[in-house]
Design a protein around this motif. Structure first.
Motif, PDB file in Angstrom:
ATOM      1  N   SER A   1       3.956   4.592  -3.499  1.00 30.81           N
ATOM      2  CA  SER A   1       2.593   5.083  -3.368  1.00 30.81           C
ATOM      3  C   SER A   1       2.597   6.476  -2.752  1.00 30.81           C
ATOM      4  N   ASN A   2       1.501   7.182  -2.930  1.00 33.28           N
ATOM      5  CA  ASN A   2       1.294   8.433  -2.212  1.00 33.28           C
ATOM      6  C   ASN A   2       0.256   8.273  -1.112  1.00 33.28           C
ATOM      7  N   HIS A   3      -0.246   7.053  -0.950  1.00 32.07           N
ATOM      8  CA  HIS A   3      -1.208   6.767   0.117  1.00 32.07           C
ATOM      9  C   HIS A   3      -0.466   6.349   1.378  1.00 32.07           C
ATOM     10  N   ASP A   4      -0.746   7.044   2.461  1.00 35.41           N
ATOM     11  CA  ASP A   4      -0.120   6.671   3.727  1.00 35.41           C
ATOM     12  C   ASP A   4      -1.130   6.049   4.684  1.00 35.41           C
ATOM     13  N   ASP A   5      -2.190   5.477   4.125  1.00 28.90           N
ATOM     14  CA  ASP A   5      -3.212   4.795   4.915  1.00 28.90           C
ATOM     15  C   ASP A   5      -2.628   3.485   5.446  1.00 28.90           C
ATOM     16  N   ILE A   6      -2.722   3.292   6.739  1.00 28.48           N
ATOM     17  CA  ILE A   6      -2.135   2.101   7.366  1.00 28.48           C
ATOM     18  C   ILE A   6      -2.713   0.812   6.789  1.00 28.48           C
ATOM     19  N   LYS A   7      -3.975   0.825   6.365  1.00 27.16           N
ATOM     20  CA  LYS A   7      -4.573  -0.371   5.761  1.00 27.16           C
ATOM     21  C   LYS A   7      -3.874  -0.734   4.454  1.00 27.16           C
ATOM     22  N   ASP A   8      -3.582   0.277   3.625  1.00 29.05           N
ATOM     23  CA  ASP A   8      -2.878   0.027   2.367  1.00 29.05           C
ATOM     24  C   ASP A   8      -1.462  -0.483   2.624  1.00 29.05           C
ATOM     25  N   ILE A   9      -0.798   0.130   3.571  1.00 30.44           N
ATOM     26  CA  ILE A   9       0.578  -0.259   3.891  1.00 30.44           C
ATOM     27  C   ILE A   9       0.607  -1.692   4.423  1.00 30.44           C
ATOM     28  N   THR A  10      -0.293  -1.997   5.355  1.00 30.30           N
ATOM     29  CA  THR A  10      -0.366  -3.343   5.926  1.00 30.30           C
ATOM     30  C   THR A  10      -0.664  -4.370   4.843  1.00 30.30           C
ATOM     31  N   ARG A  11      -1.629  -4.058   3.980  1.00 34.34           N
ATOM     32  CA  ARG A  11      -1.987  -4.997   2.915  1.00 34.34           C
ATOM     33  C   ARG A  11      -0.802  -5.238   1.978  1.00 34.34           C
ATOM     34  N   ALA A  12      -0.070  -4.186   1.643  1.00 26.87           N
ATOM     35  CA  ALA A  12       1.088  -4.343   0.761  1.00 26.87           C
ATOM     36  C   ALA A  12       2.112  -5.290   1.382  1.00 26.87           C
ATOM     37  N   TYR A  13       2.388  -5.127   2.667  1.00 21.04           N
ATOM     38  CA  TYR A  13       3.342  -6.023   3.325  1.00 21.04           C
ATOM     39  C   TYR A  13       2.800  -7.449   3.406  1.00 21.04           C
ATOM     40  N   GLN A  14       1.513  -7.590   3.658  1.00 18.74           N
ATOM     41  CA  GLN A  14       0.911  -8.925   3.700  1.00 18.74           C
ATOM     42  C   GLN A  14       0.992  -9.621   2.344  1.00 18.74           C
ATOM     43  N   LEU A  15       0.935  -8.838   1.271  1.00 19.79           N
ATOM     44  CA  LEU A  15       0.989  -9.408  -0.077  1.00 19.79           C
ATOM     45  C   LEU A  15       2.417  -9.630  -0.573  1.00 19.79           C
ATOM     46  N   GLY A  16       3.413  -9.282   0.225  1.00 25.02           N
ATOM     47  CA  GLY A  16       4.779  -9.620  -0.136  1.00 25.02           C
ATOM     48  C   GLY A  16       5.731  -8.477  -0.385  1.00 25.02           C
ATOM     49  N   ALA A  17       5.316  -7.248  -0.148  1.00 24.22           N
ATOM     50  CA  ALA A  17       6.230  -6.113  -0.350  1.00 24.22           C
ATOM     51  C   ALA A  17       7.374  -6.172   0.664  1.00 24.22           C
ATOM     52  N   ASP A  18       8.575  -5.864   0.193  1.00 23.74           N
ATOM     53  CA  ASP A  18       9.724  -5.751   1.095  1.00 23.74           C
ATOM     54  C   ASP A  18       9.807  -4.359   1.711  1.00 23.74           C
ATOM     55  N   ARG A  19       9.391  -3.371   0.937  1.00 17.17           N
ATOM     56  CA  ARG A  19       9.393  -1.975   1.389  1.00 17.17           C
ATOM     57  C   ARG A  19       8.172  -1.267   0.820  1.00 17.17           C
ATOM     58  N   TYR A  20       7.697  -0.238   1.541  1.00 20.38           N
ATOM     59  CA  TYR A  20       6.590   0.604   1.104  1.00 20.38           C
ATOM     60  C   TYR A  20       7.099   2.028   1.188  1.00 20.38           C
ATOM     61  N   VAL A  21       7.166   2.709   0.055  1.00 19.79           N
ATOM     62  CA  VAL A  21       7.775   4.033  -0.008  1.00 19.79           C
ATOM     63  C   VAL A  21       6.741   5.062  -0.436  1.00 19.79           C
ATOM     64  N   LEU A  22       6.643   6.137   0.327  1.00 20.48           N
ATOM     65  CA  LEU A  22       5.787   7.247  -0.074  1.00 20.48           C
ATOM     66  C   LEU A  22       6.542   8.082  -1.101  1.00 20.48           C
ATOM     67  N   LYS A  23       5.989   8.144  -2.310  1.00 17.61           N
ATOM     68  CA  LYS A  23       6.660   8.833  -3.414  1.00 17.61           C
ATOM     69  C   LYS A  23       7.028  10.269  -3.074  1.00 17.61           C
TER      70      LYS A  23
END
Length: 143
Positions: free
Chosen positions: A91-113
């Motif tokens: 993603s290019n979004h570094d909003d903590i809400k988006d990052i938190t939601r991604a991890y809550q939904l099962g992401a192992d990693r969140y990478v800023l493109k």
């Protein structure tokens, strides 16, 4: 001088879900150079079909695609891939809400493109997979 990305530990099969053909091609090239086997799709329907029909070791999921509900696909993926398959959100979004939601939904990693180098991309594929292998080896020694 162009640096070659570090190698994947095994010839992992990696599903790339990105509707930007140029970026998907760049990810494919990085994964191939590292010894991986990329499969690239641009929409939810094709991504789901690959997960159902193929055994992929990792999924690189762009959550800023122009079609489909991005977080809904992430949730679907986390319910349909095995625990030893890595789910990496791009993603290019570094909003903590988006990052938190991604991890809550099962992401192992969140990478800023914008900040991911080829080596970073390979590292975020390898790390969750190596962790799974280490856990498996630990439990094998306990039996």
């Amino acid at each position: 001088m162009q640096r070659t990305p570090r190698s994947l530990k095994l010839p992992y099969q990696v599903l790339i879900v990105d509707d930007d053909a140029m970026l998907a091609h760049a990810y494919e090239k990085i994964i191939k150079q590292a010894g991986g086997k990329p499969i690239s799709v641009g929409n939810d329907r094709d991504a789901k079909a690959v997960v159902i029909q193929e055994r992929v070791d990792a999924v690189l999921l762009d959550v800023q695609r122009s079609v489909g509900d991005d977080m809904q696909l992430l949730e679907w993926m986390s319910n349909h891939v095995e625990a030893d398959q890595a789910l990496v959100v791009l993603s290019n979004h570094d909003d903590i809400k988006d990052i938190t939601r991604a991890y809550q939904l099962g992401a192992d990693r969140y990478v800023l493109k914008a900040w991911a180098s080829p080596n970073d991309l390979i590292r975020v594929i390898n790390e969750p997979l190596e962790h799974q292998i280490q856990q498996h080896n630990f439990w094998q020694t306990q039996n």
